[in-house]
Design an enzyme around this catalytic site. Structure first.
Site, PDB file in Angstrom:
ATOM      1  N   ALA A  68       6.624   0.080  -1.066  1.00  0.00           N
ATOM      2  CA  ALA A  68       5.906   0.687   0.065  1.00  0.00           C
ATOM      3  C   ALA A  68       5.540   2.135  -0.236  1.00  0.00           C
ATOM      4  CB  ALA A  68       6.788   0.633   1.300  1.00  0.00           C
ATOM      5  N   LYS A  72      -0.666   2.754   1.148  1.00  0.00           N
ATOM      6  CA  LYS A  72      -0.374   2.912   2.580  1.00  0.00           C
ATOM      7  C   LYS A  72      -1.507   2.398   3.463  1.00  0.00           C
ATOM      8  CE  LYS A  72       2.468   7.127   2.574  1.00  0.00           C
ATOM      9  NZ  LYS A  72       3.642   6.849   3.397  1.00  0.00           N
ATOM     10  N   ASN A 117       9.080  13.621  -2.279  1.00  0.00           N
ATOM     11  CA  ASN A 117       7.946  13.553  -1.340  1.00  0.00           C
ATOM     12  C   ASN A 117       8.407  13.750   0.089  1.00  0.00           C
ATOM     13  OD1 ASN A 117       7.236  11.121   0.617  1.00  0.00           O
ATOM     14  ND2 ASN A 117       8.555  10.306  -1.010  1.00  0.00           N
ATOM     15  N   GLY A 120       5.723  11.902   5.325  1.00  0.00           N
ATOM     16  CA  GLY A 120       5.865  11.821   6.787  1.00  0.00           C
ATOM     17  C   GLY A 120       4.952  10.779   7.423  1.00  0.00           C
ATOM     18  N   SER A 186      13.366   6.352   5.970  1.00  0.00           N
ATOM     19  CA  SER A 186      12.611   7.465   5.379  1.00  0.00           C
ATOM     20  C   SER A 186      13.224   8.785   5.851  1.00  0.00           C
ATOM     21  CB  SER A 186      11.147   7.399   5.811  1.00  0.00           C
ATOM     22  OG  SER A 186      10.541   8.643   5.546  1.00  0.00           O
ATOM     23  N   ASN A 188      11.688  11.508   6.047  1.00  0.00           N
ATOM     24  CA  ASN A 188      10.615  12.440   6.394  1.00  0.00           C
ATOM     25  C   ASN A 188      10.100  12.361   7.825  1.00  0.00           C
ATOM     26  OD1 ASN A 188      10.632  13.475   3.728  1.00  0.00           O
ATOM     27  ND2 ASN A 188       9.543  11.637   3.068  1.00  0.00           N
ATOM     28  N   TYR A 325       7.771   2.039  -7.548  1.00  0.00           N
ATOM     29  CA  TYR A 325       6.812   3.080  -7.159  1.00  0.00           C
ATOM     30  C   TYR A 325       6.743   4.129  -8.273  1.00  0.00           C
ATOM     31  CZ  TYR A 325       4.131   6.298  -4.208  1.00  0.00           C
ATOM     32  OH  TYR A 325       3.153   7.103  -3.706  1.00  0.00           O
TER      33      TYR A 325
HETATM   34  C1  LIG Z   1       4.980   9.332  -2.209  1.00  0.00           C
HETATM   35  C2  LIG Z   1       5.905   8.259  -1.706  1.00  0.00           C
HETATM   36  C3  LIG Z   1       5.660   7.661  -0.476  1.00  0.00           C
HETATM   37  C4  LIG Z   1       6.517   6.672   0.018  1.00  0.00           C
HETATM   38  N1  LIG Z   1       6.257   6.081   1.231  1.00  0.00           N
HETATM   39  C5  LIG Z   1       7.091   5.115   1.708  1.00  0.00           C
HETATM   40  C6  LIG Z   1       6.832   4.481   2.955  1.00  0.00           C
HETATM   41  O1  LIG Z   1       5.820   4.735   3.612  1.00  0.00           O
HETATM   42  N2  LIG Z   1       7.725   3.547   3.398  1.00  0.00           N
HETATM   43  C7  LIG Z   1       8.858   3.227   2.672  1.00  0.00           C
HETATM   44  O2  LIG Z   1       9.650   2.396   3.113  1.00  0.00           O
HETATM   45  N3  LIG Z   1       9.100   3.799   1.479  1.00  0.00           N
HETATM   46  C8  LIG Z   1       8.252   4.721   0.995  1.00  0.00           C
HETATM   47  N4  LIG Z   1       8.518   5.289  -0.226  1.00  0.00           N
HETATM   48  C9  LIG Z   1       9.735   4.894  -0.970  1.00  0.00           C
HETATM   49  C10 LIG Z   1       9.462   3.824  -2.035  1.00  0.00           C
HETATM   50  O3  LIG Z   1       8.960   2.638  -1.456  1.00  0.00           O
HETATM   51  C11 LIG Z   1      10.760   3.499  -2.813  1.00  0.00           C
HETATM   52  O4  LIG Z   1      11.705   2.935  -1.914  1.00  0.00           O
HETATM   53  C12 LIG Z   1      11.375   4.718  -3.463  1.00  0.00           C
HETATM   54  O5  LIG Z   1      10.375   5.575  -3.974  1.00  0.00           O
HETATM   55  C13 LIG Z   1      12.331   4.347  -4.604  1.00  0.00           C
HETATM   56  O6  LIG Z   1      11.676   3.616  -5.611  1.00  0.00           O
HETATM   57  P1  LIG Z   1      11.129   4.283  -6.981  1.00  0.00           P
HETATM   58  O7  LIG Z   1      12.264   5.051  -7.580  1.00  0.00           O
HETATM   59  O8  LIG Z   1      10.637   3.127  -7.804  1.00  0.00           O
HETATM   60  O9  LIG Z   1      10.019   5.184  -6.569  1.00  0.00           O
HETATM   61  C14 LIG Z   1       7.660   6.280  -0.747  1.00  0.00           C
HETATM   62  C15 LIG Z   1       7.887   6.873  -1.998  1.00  0.00           C
HETATM   63  C16 LIG Z   1       7.038   7.840  -2.488  1.00  0.00           C
HETATM   64  C17 LIG Z   1       7.311   8.463  -3.840  1.00  0.00           C
END
Ligand SMILES: Cc1cc2nc3c(=O)[nH]c(=O)nc-3n(C[C@H](O)[C@H](O)[C@H](O)COP(=O)(O)O)c2cc1C
Length: 366
Positions: A68, A72, A117, A120, A186, A188, A325
């Site tokens: 996620a 978005k 990040n 929000g 989250s 944020n 991500y």
């Molecule tokens: C810029 C950014 C925006 C994100 N937005 C969301 C979000 O809207 N909803 C959510 O559940 N997780 C969000 N995440 C978290 C990711 O889905 C993921 O759980 C987290 O980054 C850990 O995985 P990774 O280490 O592979 O990035 C976001 C992460 C990043 C870096």
């Protein structure tokens, strides 16, 4: 693709503002998504081998999904399967449209291969997302793999009204996706993580399940900063509220120790940390959930996955599906294919026939 991306493309991208690069890339992928020839060429380069998984009644061509927050606004829905992903999670989306926090709000901690990040939940609201998804469906470009939607709480909605806010988004979107993830983790949105409290979460799931006559799978996404006790409380709700699985984990508010002054500066920024420093903690959370539920509750593992060994670690700890991500930002667009291929090769080497065996045999050895 990994090497050319890291040596040639990434240095150019990393010299620019992180959010601008993100927006530009998504726009480009949106164009590719709308062009059959470009989609087909992408698919030729990046298609993953088959590694099917069946989970909460859905068939996934492989276990590697898009996490996620990356798409978005659902601007590139058809492209994720062409990039070799076995599923994608769109959003996070909230009931009310909202701009998110002020920029800058994404920071790269390059030496640690991490990101901080504080977006929000910038998004155009559940109804606008529903319209966008309906367009993709109408144009016949809907992917074959399962599509999930990440639901957050609108910033203007008080915590006491959170259940209504999630249920409103769910009602608007329930016919347009295959599964849903309740994001109460989250860092944020002020107060959001308090919704991981058992009674608050109970209320949210009660409201959503009332709207869920077609029994779409609804999962909950948890923070890596929760204690095991708090996590156990959430697991206690799984049966009564028909929770289909746990997504573990979101970003962390903790920071690694470092003497590197550049990293210290980034880590002083408010927000959630993702990428390599999150890997071990998110695996620990997955292992705990797997143990507590005796492997009976599906787990989607996410946090710091960059390669097939990281993916194997999450699956050994108990994840049935994984998501990426930050790994894609650092490793490039071929990451899903590289990981699926690496998993298939390791399964052959270790004579494992299906992914479930990996976690159960790892648990038996503890
Ligand atoms: C810029 C950014 C925006 C994100 N937005 C969301 C979000 O809207 N909803 C959510 O559940 N997780 C969000 N995440 C978290 C990711 O889905 C993921 O759980 C987290 O980054 C850990 O995985 P990774 O280490 O592979 O990035 C976001 C992460 C990043 C870096």
């Amino acid at each position: 693709m990994g090497w050319p991306y890291k040596k040639l493309v990434r240095p150019i991208l990393f010299a620019q503002n992180a959010e601008r690069v993100h927006d530009f890339t998504l726009k480009l992928l949106g164009h590719v998504s709308r062009n059959k020839f470009a989609r087909d060429v992408t698919g030729k380069f990046f298609a993953s081998p088959e590694l099917p998984v069946e989970m909460f009644g859905l068939k996934f061509p492989n276990p590697v999904g898009l996490a996620a927050g990356l798409d978005k606004f659902a601007v590139a829905v058809p492209i994720w399967e062409k990039l070799g992903f076995g599923f994608c999670e769109l959003g996070g989306v909230t009931w009310h449209p909202q701009p998110g926090n002020l920029s800058p709000r994404i920071f790269r901690a390059v030496a640690d291969e991490a990101i901080v990040n504080r977006m929000g939940f910038n998004n155009s609201g559940a109804e606008a997302l529903a319209q966008k998804l309906a367009e993709w469906k109408k144009n016949g470009r809907w992917p074959k793999h399962p599509v999930g939607i990440n639901l957050g709480k609108s910033k203007i909605t008080p915590l006491e009204k959170a259940a209504e806010d999630y249920a409103d988004s769910f009602r608007a979107l329930r016919d347009l996706a295959d599964f849903f993830v309740v994001n109460v983790s989250s860092p944020n949105t002020p107060g959001l993580r308090q919704l991981q409290d058992k009674s608050a979460l109970d209320e949210i799931f009660a409201a959503m399940q009332q709207e869920n006559s077609t029994r779409k799978p609804i999962l909950v996404k948890v923070a890596p900063d929760l204690s095991f006790e708090a996590l156990d409380e959430i697991l206690g709700l799984a049966k009564t509220r028909n929770i289909s699985g746990i997504v573990a984990t979101n970003t962390t508010i903790s920071r690694p120790q470092t003497n590197d002054s550049r990293l210290q500066k980034i880590y002083a920024e408010t927000g959630g940390l993702s990428g390599k420093p999150l890997r071990a903690r998110s695996t620990e959370i997955i292992r705990h959930i797997f143990k507590q539920t005796r492997g009976q509750l599906p787990i989607v593992g996410v946090g710091g996955i960059f390669n097939a060994d990281d993916a194997w670690e999450k699956i050994s700890a108990g994840a049935s599906l994984i998501q990426i991500y930050t790994g894609m930002i650092y490793e490039g667009p071929g990451i899903a294919k590289t990981i699926v291929r690496g998993l298939v090769q390791r399964m052959e080497r270790e004579r494992v026939h299906n992914l479930k065996e990996i976690a159960h045999s790892a648990a038996a050895k503890i």
